[in-house]
Design an enzyme around this catalytic site. Structure first.
Site, PDB file in Angstrom:
ATOM      1  N   GLU A   1     100.506   8.253  19.280  1.00  0.00           N
ATOM      2  CA  GLU A   1     100.718   9.031  20.501  1.00  0.00           C
ATOM      3  C   GLU A   1      99.494   8.980  21.412  1.00  0.00           C
ATOM      4  OE1 GLU A   1     102.649  11.888  23.142  1.00  0.00           O
ATOM      5  OE2 GLU A   1     103.292  10.354  21.716  1.00  0.00           O
TER       6      GLU A   1
ATOM      7  N   THR B   1     113.361   6.602  34.878  1.00  0.00           N
ATOM      8  CA  THR B   1     112.326   6.712  33.853  1.00  0.00           C
ATOM      9  C   THR B   1     112.896   6.966  32.463  1.00  0.00           C
ATOM     10  OG1 THR B   1     110.118   7.647  33.433  1.00  0.00           O
ATOM     11  CG2 THR B   1     111.889   9.195  34.050  1.00  0.00           C
TER      12      THR B   1
END
EC number: 3.2.1.113
Length: 519
Positions: free
Chosen positions: A380, A507
């Protein structure tokens, strides 16, 4: 088998077996002309991704539908997106592209029964726009076009537009502010907000594609006008201190004044999709959105000049730094890794080789975060500041060029997304290999008996703790990009150099039909 780059399963066995989704066997020792460029191999890989999508869909259908998502370890439902069935709506455009009429019909029936005026929880304008509104508008465009054969009753397609209008009408009070900059966290039952006096760069700047498309389809200019009014403050940032480099702006905006409150520059979470949509609006309609393109070009050029960064131990890798208060931050993350694909799209549409070159460098850097870990999945968050390397990661940093700052993976798509763009722009089969390796790693490490779960540590061989959550964007993005990179030419594919895009992806990876004067 976990962490292995390839699962050695017979290529003919493209059905599900108890422990894994069956994947075609690829011999890495074969000449590249066979292992990388074979049409048969691409077809087998596309079918394997399709099988993984169906496996996850059936797990969700059995244990969580019509709730928002499946918790795939405990096999219980979750409702993080207002209880309207986010996974179903997010899965629809992928099911259309994968030519799955049964799944499409099931989701259409579900959408027809959603009451978007009812929810027990606060509603994010941003998340609701990109997942629900974007998912329905995209499906409408696809089913009115190349996917029309999937639906026998055209009225079911028309429901998508009707529901899109109902949802937008529920949400539009968010824009009822002094400036027109919307509030993001909404109580739709009493038309109130959470009281916040600010909104974010991405949450304000990632509405314009979906809301403009809704206006263009319906002929009602209100929706696009609302989103574009909020966006106007982002295109003309004030005060000047909020734009430390030309085109690169802070990420917090005062709703009542329209002024930026900081100078924190990033292509990561909180800012990311604002930049993404600047060039995508120009792809959508060159005639109306030239200023958006100009702002993107300015931001892109400043990024190359001021934010481009390489680790001290791996000068061959390129990342994008952050900036605030006169200092660069040598940190990035999975969310930022959409940037390579965005630069590649800009290079294609503007015929700018410098953007294409930089985009490919960014794709290489982000893929390196996958290749270096024990699971072959990227973390992440990561950094490359040589003065801040954790002692336990000193050797890892020396070899990999980064250290892990946040170790989990929650099924994010951005690295595969950018690899997809790299393949579309170059047709270099190495990018198909990279996407395939990422897909296989995700399948090997995150798969449960009913779906795919977030994991706690990408740098332990089994992924560490299973977080028991399957985000809806697994269906919308990870599966879609993993499938498209191995799929034949189609209207929804991103165009290569010299080509013309018929669709532009929002997106959340929902393809929206590019505007034409006939709409």
């Amino acid at each position: 088998m976990k962490g292995s780059p390839v699962l050695a399963v017979c290529a003919a066995a493209l059905t599900l077996i108890p422990s894994v989704v069956a994947l075609p066997m690829i011999d890495k020792d074969l000449p590249s002309s066979i292992s990388q460029s074979s049409d048969k191999t691409s077809q087998e890989r596309a079918e394997a991704v399709k099988a993984a999508f169906r496996f996850a869909w059936e797990g969700y259908l059995e244990h969580a539908f019509p709730n928002d998502e499946l918790h795939p370890v405990s096999n219980t439902p979750g409702n993080s997106r207002n209880g309207w069935g986010a996974s179903a709506v997010d899965a629809l455009s992928t099911a259309i592209i994968m030519d799955m009429p049964d799944v499409v019909e099931k989701i259409l029936d579900h959408i027809s029964n959603i009451d978007y005026s009812q929810t027990d929880t606060m509603c994010s304008l941003f998340e609701t726009t990109i997942r629900y509104l974007g998912g329905m508008i995209s499906a409408y465009d696809l089913l009115k076009g190349p996917g029309s054969h999937l639906v026998s009753d055209p009225a079911k397609v028309d429901v998508l537009l009707a529901q899109s209008l109902k949802l937008a009408d529920v949400l539009k009070f968010a824009f009822d502010t002094k400036t027109g900059i919307p509030a993001n966290e909404l109580n739709i039952t009493d038309k109130s907000t959470d009281g916040s006096t600010t909104n974010g760069l991405a949450t304000t700047g990632t509405l314009v594609l979906e809301w403009t498309r809704l206006s263009d389809i319906t002929g009602d200019p209100e929706y696009g006008r609302l989103a574009q009014k909020g966006e106007s403050y982002l295109l003309n940032p004030q005060p000047s201190s909020s734009e430390p480099f030309p085109g690169l702006v802070g990420r917090t905006i005062d709703i009542e004044t329209g002024l930026f409150r900081d100078d924190y520059v990033s292509w990561g979470g909180g800012s990311d999709s604002f930049y993404e949509y600047l060039i995508k609006m120009y792809v959508y309609d060159k005639g109306r959105f030239g200023k958006y393109k100009d702002r993107w070009v300015t931001a892109a050029e400043s990024t190359i000049e001021h934010l481009k960064s390489s680790p001290s131990t791996r000068k061959d890798l390129t990342f994008v730094a952050t900036y605030s208060g006169g200092r660069l931050g040598l940190n990035s993350g999975h969310l930022t890794c959409f940037d390579g694909g965005n630069f590649l799209l800009g290079g294609q549409i503007l015929n700018r080789d410098d953007f294409t070159k930089f985009g490919l460098e960014l794709v290489e850097g982000c893929y390196a975060t996958y290749a270096a870990t024990a699971t072959k999945i990227g973390p992440e968050g990561f950094g490359w500041d040589a003065t801040k390397v954790p002692e336990a990661q000193a050797e890892f940093y020396k070899e990999a060029g980064f250290y892990i700052t946040t170790s989990y993976y929650n099924l994010r798509p951005e690295v595969i997304e950018s690899i997809y763009y790299a393949y579309r722009m170059t047709k270099d089969p190495k990018y198909q290999e990279w996407a395939w390796d990422a897909f296989v790693a995700i399948n090997a490490t995150t798969r449960t008996s009913t779906g795919f779960t977030a994991i706690g540590d990408v740098n332990t061989p089994d992924g560490g703790r299973k977080y028991d959550n399957q985000e809806s964007f697994l269906f919308a993005e990870v599966m879609k990009y993993s499938y498209l990179i191995h799929s034949p030419e189609a209207d929804w594919q991103v165009a290569g150099p010299g080509g013309t895009n018929a669709y532009v992806f929002n997106t959340e990876a929902h393809p929206v039909k590019v505007f034409s004067r006939g709409c």
